[in-house]
Structures are given as C-alpha cells and as structure tokens.
Design a protein around this motif. Structure first.
Motif, short mmCIF file in Angstrom:
data_model
loop_
_atom_site.label_atom_id
_atom_site.label_comp_id
_atom_site.label_asym_id
_atom_site.label_seq_id
_atom_site.Cartn_x
_atom_site.Cartn_y
_atom_site.Cartn_z
N MET A 165 -5.60 -12.11 -38.71
CA MET A 165 -4.31 -12.79 -38.80
C MET A 165 -4.55 -14.29 -38.71
N ILE A 166 -3.52 -15.05 -39.11
CA ILE A 166 -3.58 -16.49 -38.90
C ILE A 166 -2.45 -16.88 -37.95
N ASP A 167 -2.66 -17.96 -37.24
CA ASP A 167 -1.66 -18.49 -36.33
C ASP A 167 -1.13 -19.78 -36.94
N LEU A 168 0.14 -19.76 -37.32
CA LEU A 168 0.71 -20.92 -38.01
C LEU A 168 0.81 -22.15 -37.12
N VAL A 223 -15.18 -14.00 -41.63
CA VAL A 223 -13.88 -13.44 -42.02
C VAL A 223 -12.82 -14.54 -41.89
N ASP A 224 -11.94 -14.63 -42.90
CA ASP A 224 -10.81 -15.53 -42.78
C ASP A 224 -9.93 -15.15 -41.61
N GLY A 225 -9.32 -16.14 -41.02
CA GLY A 225 -8.34 -15.82 -40.01
C GLY A 225 -8.46 -16.64 -38.74
N HIS A 226 -7.70 -16.24 -37.75
CA HIS A 226 -7.57 -17.00 -36.52
C HIS A 226 -8.68 -16.65 -35.54
N ARG A 227 -9.14 -17.65 -34.80
CA ARG A 227 -10.12 -17.44 -33.74
C ARG A 227 -9.63 -18.06 -32.45
N GLU A 228 -9.90 -17.37 -31.37
CA GLU A 228 -9.72 -18.00 -30.07
C GLU A 228 -10.85 -19.00 -29.86
N ALA A 229 -10.55 -20.09 -29.19
CA ALA A 229 -11.57 -21.12 -28.98
C ALA A 229 -12.33 -20.81 -27.69
N HIS A 230 -13.03 -19.70 -27.71
CA HIS A 230 -13.63 -19.23 -26.46
C HIS A 230 -14.79 -20.09 -26.00
N ARG A 231 -15.37 -20.88 -26.91
CA ARG A 231 -16.50 -21.71 -26.50
C ARG A 231 -16.05 -23.11 -26.11
N ASP A 232 -14.81 -23.44 -26.32
CA ASP A 232 -14.36 -24.80 -26.08
C ASP A 232 -14.12 -25.07 -24.60
N ASN A 233 -14.31 -26.33 -24.25
CA ASN A 233 -13.91 -26.71 -22.90
C ASN A 233 -12.39 -26.88 -22.87
N GLN A 234 -11.83 -26.91 -21.71
CA GLN A 234 -10.38 -26.80 -21.61
C GLN A 234 -9.65 -28.10 -21.92
N SER A 235 -10.38 -29.19 -22.16
CA SER A 235 -9.71 -30.41 -22.59
C SER A 235 -9.54 -30.44 -24.11
N SER A 236 -10.15 -29.52 -24.81
CA SER A 236 -10.00 -29.46 -26.26
C SER A 236 -8.63 -28.86 -26.59
N PRO A 237 -7.93 -29.47 -27.56
CA PRO A 237 -6.63 -28.90 -27.96
C PRO A 237 -6.78 -27.50 -28.54
N TYR A 238 -7.98 -27.17 -29.02
CA TYR A 238 -8.18 -25.83 -29.57
C TYR A 238 -8.15 -24.76 -28.48
N TRP A 239 -8.33 -25.20 -27.24
CA TRP A 239 -8.37 -24.23 -26.16
C TRP A 239 -7.09 -23.42 -26.10
N THR A 240 -5.96 -24.05 -26.32
CA THR A 240 -4.69 -23.34 -26.20
C THR A 240 -4.27 -22.67 -27.51
N THR A 241 -4.63 -23.28 -28.66
CA THR A 241 -4.13 -22.74 -29.93
C THR A 241 -5.16 -21.89 -30.65
N GLY A 242 -6.44 -22.11 -30.36
CA GLY A 242 -7.45 -21.55 -31.24
C GLY A 242 -7.38 -22.26 -32.58
N TYR A 243 -7.94 -21.66 -33.63
CA TYR A 243 -7.89 -22.28 -34.95
C TYR A 243 -8.05 -21.20 -36.02
N ASN A 244 -7.64 -21.56 -37.22
CA ASN A 244 -7.76 -20.66 -38.36
C ASN A 244 -8.95 -21.09 -39.20
N LEU A 245 -9.74 -20.13 -39.63
CA LEU A 245 -10.90 -20.44 -40.46
C LEU A 245 -10.59 -20.18 -41.93
N VAL A 246 -11.04 -21.12 -42.77
CA VAL A 246 -10.91 -20.96 -44.21
C VAL A 246 -12.27 -21.25 -44.82
N TYR A 247 -12.73 -20.35 -45.67
CA TYR A 247 -14.04 -20.49 -46.29
C TYR A 247 -14.13 -21.77 -47.10
N ALA A 248 -15.18 -22.56 -46.87
CA ALA A 248 -15.31 -23.86 -47.52
C ALA A 248 -16.63 -24.03 -48.24
#
Ligand code: ZN
Length: 80
Positions: free
Chosen positions: A10-13, A47-72
């Motif tokens: 899934m993706i997280d908008l 795989v396309d889709g949303h990832r939790e930012a499990h490796r990020d430190n908690q000051s990263s904005p990705y920590w709360t939202t995660g991010y969506n991956l798109v093949y590049a």
C-alpha cells in the motif's frame, strides 16, 4: 491515508515519495533509498509501496510517516 496498491502493498498519501534504486546484493534484489535525514542508504525489498522508517532516528520526519518507494532505475553508487 493508506491506499492499497496490491494484495500485499500500500501507499500512504500522507508520506513523502522517495526514489528507489535497484541493486542486487548477494543475489537478492534490493531497493536502495537515500535518506536525506540520516544519510545512509536504506535498503528495502524490491516492491513499490510504503515503508516504515524503522532505521531512522526519531528526529527524522520519516519516523512518524514512513515513506513510499517508487522505482527509479538501476543503482549506481558512484553517482552519489
Ligand atoms: Zn533515514
């Protein structure tokens, strides 16, 4: 808001979209994502889709939202 894009992804908008570069690591396809907040390459399943930012430190904005991956494209480490 989370939107399914397949049976198992899934993706997280509300989350940012990051380009993912495909690399083969020990015979397994991986998607490499450059994280501007903590600077290492994050490695994910190919795989396309949303990832939790499990490796990020908690000051990263990705920590709360995660991010969506798109093949590049293919990963070219020397280009970074
Ligand atoms: Zn990160």
């Amino acid at each position: 808001m989370k939107v399914p894009i397949s049976e198992c992804a899934m993706i997280d908008l509300d989350a940012p979209v990051l380009p993912a570069y495909e690399a083969v690591v020990k015979g397994v396809k991986r998607w490499m994502v450059w994280c501007k907040h903590c600077k290492p390459w994050h490695r994910h399943g190919a795989v396309d889709g949303h990832r939790e930012a499990h490796r990020d430190n908690q000051s990263s904005p990705y920590w709360t939202t995660g991010y969506n991956l798109v093949y590049a494209g293919e990963w070219k480490p020397e280009a970074t």
